[in-house]
Design a protein around this motif. Structure first.
Motif, PDB file in Angstrom:
ATOM      1  N   PHE A  63       0.845  -1.204   0.000  1.00 22.10           N
ATOM      2  CA  PHE A  63       0.000   0.000   0.000  1.00 22.10           C
ATOM      3  C   PHE A  63       0.874   1.245   0.000  1.00 22.10           C
ATOM      4  CE2 PHE A  63      -1.649  -3.496   2.458  1.00 22.10           C
ATOM      5  CZ  PHE A  63      -2.822  -3.794   1.776  1.00 22.10           C
ATOM      6  N   ALA A  64       0.410   2.255  -0.733  1.00 26.30           N
ATOM      7  CA  ALA A  64       1.166   3.494  -0.809  1.00 26.30           C
ATOM      8  C   ALA A  64       1.045   4.326   0.461  1.00 26.30           C
ATOM      9  CB  ALA A  64       0.701   4.314  -2.014  1.00 26.30           C
ATOM     10  N   THR A  65      -0.073   4.180   1.169  1.00 26.83           N
ATOM     11  CA  THR A  65      -0.306   4.984   2.377  1.00 26.83           C
ATOM     12  C   THR A  65      -0.860   4.102   3.498  1.00 26.83           C
ATOM     13  OG1 THR A  65      -2.609   5.518   1.814  1.00 26.83           O
ATOM     14  CG2 THR A  65      -0.884   6.978   0.935  1.00 26.83           C
ATOM     15  N   ARG A  66      -0.739   4.612   4.721  1.00 25.89           N
ATOM     16  CA  ARG A  66      -1.321   3.920   5.870  1.00 25.89           C
ATOM     17  C   ARG A  66      -2.840   3.871   5.754  1.00 25.89           C
ATOM     18  NH1 ARG A  66       2.109   0.728   8.734  1.00 25.89           N
ATOM     19  NH2 ARG A  66       3.930   1.863   9.526  1.00 25.89           N
ATOM     20  N   ALA A  67      -3.428   4.917   5.179  1.00 23.09           N
ATOM     21  CA  ALA A  67      -4.892   4.958   5.043  1.00 23.09           C
ATOM     22  C   ALA A  67      -5.387   3.805   4.184  1.00 23.09           C
ATOM     23  CB  ALA A  67      -5.332   6.293   4.455  1.00 23.09           C
ATOM     24  N   GLU A  68      -4.692   3.540   3.064  1.00 21.25           N
ATOM     25  CA  GLU A  68      -5.058   2.412   2.214  1.00 21.25           C
ATOM     26  C   GLU A  68      -4.962   1.099   2.979  1.00 21.25           C
ATOM     27  OE1 GLU A  68      -2.781   2.086  -1.322  1.00 21.25           O
ATOM     28  OE2 GLU A  68      -3.723   3.783  -2.321  1.00 21.25           O
ATOM     29  N   GLN A  69      -3.887   0.968   3.734  1.00 18.91           N
ATOM     30  CA  GLN A  69      -3.680  -0.254   4.514  1.00 18.91           C
ATOM     31  C   GLN A  69      -4.784  -0.435   5.561  1.00 18.91           C
ATOM     32  OE1 GLN A  69      -0.148  -0.331   7.041  1.00 18.91           O
ATOM     33  NE2 GLN A  69       0.229  -2.459   6.451  1.00 18.91           N
ATOM     34  N   ASP A  70      -5.146   0.657   6.216  1.00 19.59           N
ATOM     35  CA  ASP A  70      -6.217   0.593   7.225  1.00 19.59           C
ATOM     36  C   ASP A  70      -7.535   0.151   6.597  1.00 19.59           C
ATOM     37  OD1 ASP A  70      -4.451   1.388   9.187  1.00 19.59           O
ATOM     38  OD2 ASP A  70      -5.087   3.490   9.175  1.00 19.59           O
ATOM     39  N   TRP A  71      -7.844   0.704   5.422  1.00 16.62           N
ATOM     40  CA  TRP A  71      -9.086   0.327   4.748  1.00 16.62           C
ATOM     41  C   TRP A  71      -9.049  -1.130   4.310  1.00 16.62           C
ATOM     42  CZ3 TRP A  71     -13.640   2.256   4.989  1.00 16.62           C
ATOM     43  CH2 TRP A  71     -13.826   3.630   5.211  1.00 16.62           C
ATOM     44  N   PHE A  72      -7.900  -1.587   3.851  1.00 16.65           N
ATOM     45  CA  PHE A  72      -7.746  -2.984   3.449  1.00 16.65           C
ATOM     46  C   PHE A  72      -8.103  -3.910   4.611  1.00 16.65           C
ATOM     47  CE2 PHE A  72      -4.888  -6.733   2.962  1.00 16.65           C
ATOM     48  CZ  PHE A  72      -5.364  -7.217   1.753  1.00 16.65           C
ATOM     49  N   ARG A  73      -7.640  -3.564   5.790  1.00 15.63           N
ATOM     50  CA  ARG A  73      -7.930  -4.379   6.972  1.00 15.63           C
ATOM     51  C   ARG A  73      -9.390  -4.259   7.388  1.00 15.63           C
ATOM     52  NH1 ARG A  73      -2.519  -2.444  10.342  1.00 15.63           N
ATOM     53  NH2 ARG A  73      -1.002  -3.725   9.196  1.00 15.63           N
ATOM     54  N   LEU A  74      -9.913  -3.029   7.345  1.00 11.54           N
ATOM     55  CA  LEU A  74     -11.308  -2.824   7.728  1.00 11.54           C
ATOM     56  C   LEU A  74     -12.268  -3.578   6.815  1.00 11.54           C
ATOM     57  CD1 LEU A  74     -11.542   0.983   8.613  1.00 11.54           C
ATOM     58  CD2 LEU A  74     -12.168  -0.925  10.108  1.00 11.54           C
ATOM     59  N   LEU A  75     -12.004  -3.521   5.529  1.00 11.94           N
ATOM     60  CA  LEU A  75     -12.900  -4.146   4.562  1.00 11.94           C
ATOM     61  C   LEU A  75     -13.019  -5.646   4.801  1.00 11.94           C
ATOM     62  CD1 LEU A  75     -11.764  -2.187   1.397  1.00 11.94           C
ATOM     63  CD2 LEU A  75     -14.120  -2.300   2.231  1.00 11.94           C
ATOM     64  N   GLN A  76     -11.946  -6.258   5.246  1.00 10.14           N
ATOM     65  CA  GLN A  76     -11.972  -7.703   5.461  1.00 10.14           C
ATOM     66  C   GLN A  76     -12.718  -8.105   6.733  1.00 10.14           C
ATOM     67  OE1 GLN A  76      -8.216  -9.871   4.059  1.00 10.14           O
ATOM     68  NE2 GLN A  76      -7.540  -7.749   4.201  1.00 10.14           N
ATOM     69  N   MET A  77     -13.157  -7.104   7.498  1.00  7.52           N
ATOM     70  CA  MET A  77     -14.012  -7.382   8.647  1.00  7.52           C
ATOM     71  C   MET A  77     -15.455  -7.601   8.218  1.00  7.52           C
ATOM     72  SD  MET A  77     -12.445  -4.499  11.242  1.00  7.52           S
ATOM     73  CE  MET A  77     -13.529  -4.942  12.614  1.00  7.52           C
ATOM     74  N   VAL A  78     -15.755  -7.281   6.966  1.00  7.70           N
ATOM     75  CA  VAL A  78     -17.110  -7.434   6.432  1.00  7.70           C
ATOM     76  C   VAL A  78     -17.304  -8.866   5.940  1.00  7.70           C
ATOM     77  CG1 VAL A  78     -18.737  -6.663   4.657  1.00  7.70           C
ATOM     78  CG2 VAL A  78     -17.197  -5.019   5.750  1.00  7.70           C
ATOM     79  N   GLN A  79     -18.440  -9.444   6.268  1.00  2.50           N
ATOM     80  CA  GLN A  79     -18.740 -10.806   5.843  1.00  2.50           C
ATOM     81  C   GLN A  79     -18.674 -10.933   4.324  1.00  2.50           C
ATOM     82  OE1 GLN A  79     -22.687 -12.069   6.863  1.00  2.50           O
ATOM     83  NE2 GLN A  79     -22.453 -14.102   5.981  1.00  2.50           N
ATOM     84  N   GLY A  80     -17.930 -11.922   3.848  1.00  2.00           N
ATOM     85  CA  GLY A  80     -17.841 -12.174   2.420  1.00  2.00           C
ATOM     86  C   GLY A  80     -16.773 -11.377   1.700  1.00  2.00           C
ATOM     87  N   VAL A  81     -16.017 -10.556   2.428  1.00  2.00           N
ATOM     88  CA  VAL A  81     -14.956  -9.750   1.810  1.00  2.00           C
ATOM     89  C   VAL A  81     -13.598 -10.303   2.235  1.00  2.00           C
ATOM     90  CG1 VAL A  81     -13.891  -7.475   1.628  1.00  2.00           C
ATOM     91  CG2 VAL A  81     -16.383  -7.689   1.730  1.00  2.00           C
TER      92      VAL A  81
END
Length: 206
Positions: A63-81
């Motif tokens: 990831f180019a930024t910490r924000a992208e990395q944070d979203w990557f982790r958050l998104l995987q908390m969603v069922q089916g992602v």
């Protein structure tokens, strides 16, 4: 555990980049936006890394930024992602656009990502509503409420049509919704889309 790579770009593929760190090439899978922003081969690069280790696989995500990395982790908390879908989302939307989509419950924006259907997009905006980073660009309370209605598909037809018309004229969606929210204050009862467009354009010209 690898958390960051600092080296030079050795090779850029369709879904990954090889980063040369003191003669060792690390393959990092990245979203489309990150890959497009990378410097040329042989140039210096820094990537934040998530390391995934399984019995049969070790994979790095960059990831180019910490924000992208944070979203990557958050998104995987969603069922089916999983990682693939999360990478597609951040590869399509910037961190700011994704924050907007979640804050405004705009599932259509999230569904623009390849491989993300309407049901998954709806789950993303719903399940991350209280977990996502604070949204600070929504504008007035009235426009925020209006934009949530538009994103959720519950706005009145004249309102949605007026916002859509202003967007088609080249105005950013947030700015168009802000203008229509202001127009509603001056439009009287049950205004039609033409009146809202006219008043919205007037608000935008101020």
């Amino acid at each position: 555990m690898i958390g960051k790579l600092k080296g030079t770009v050795d090779e850029i593929g369709e879904d990954h980049v090889v980063v040369d760190v003191h003669g060792v090439g690390y393959v990092a899978f990245c979203g489309a936006r990150t890959l497009a922003a990378l410097p040329g081969e042989g140039e210096a690069v820094v990537l934040f890394i998530d390391t995934y280790v399984r019995e049969d696989m070790l994979r790095l995500y960059g990831f180019a930024t910490r924000a992208e990395q944070d979203w990557f982790r958050l998104l995987q908390m969603v069922q089916g992602v999983g990682a693939r879908v999360a990478l597609a989302v951040i590869g399509t939307l910037s961190a700011g656009d994704l924050a907007n989509a979640v804050a405004l419950q705009d599932k259509a924006m999230v569904a623009r990502a390849p491989g993300v259907g309407p049901k998954v997009a709806a789950r993303i905006v719903a399940e991350l509503k209280d977990k996502a980073p604070a949204f600070s660009g929504a504008g007035s309370d009235e426009s925020l409420g209006l934009k949530r209605d538009i994103g959720g598909g519950t706005a009145a037809a004249p309102v949605a049509d007026a916002v859509s018309a202003l967007v088609n004229l080249g105005y950013p969606r947030d700015q168009a919704a802000e203008a229509v929210a202001k127009a509603l204050k001056d439009a009287g009862e049950a205004p039609d889309s033409a009146k809202l467009i006219r008043l919205g354009l007037k608000a935008l010209s101020r």
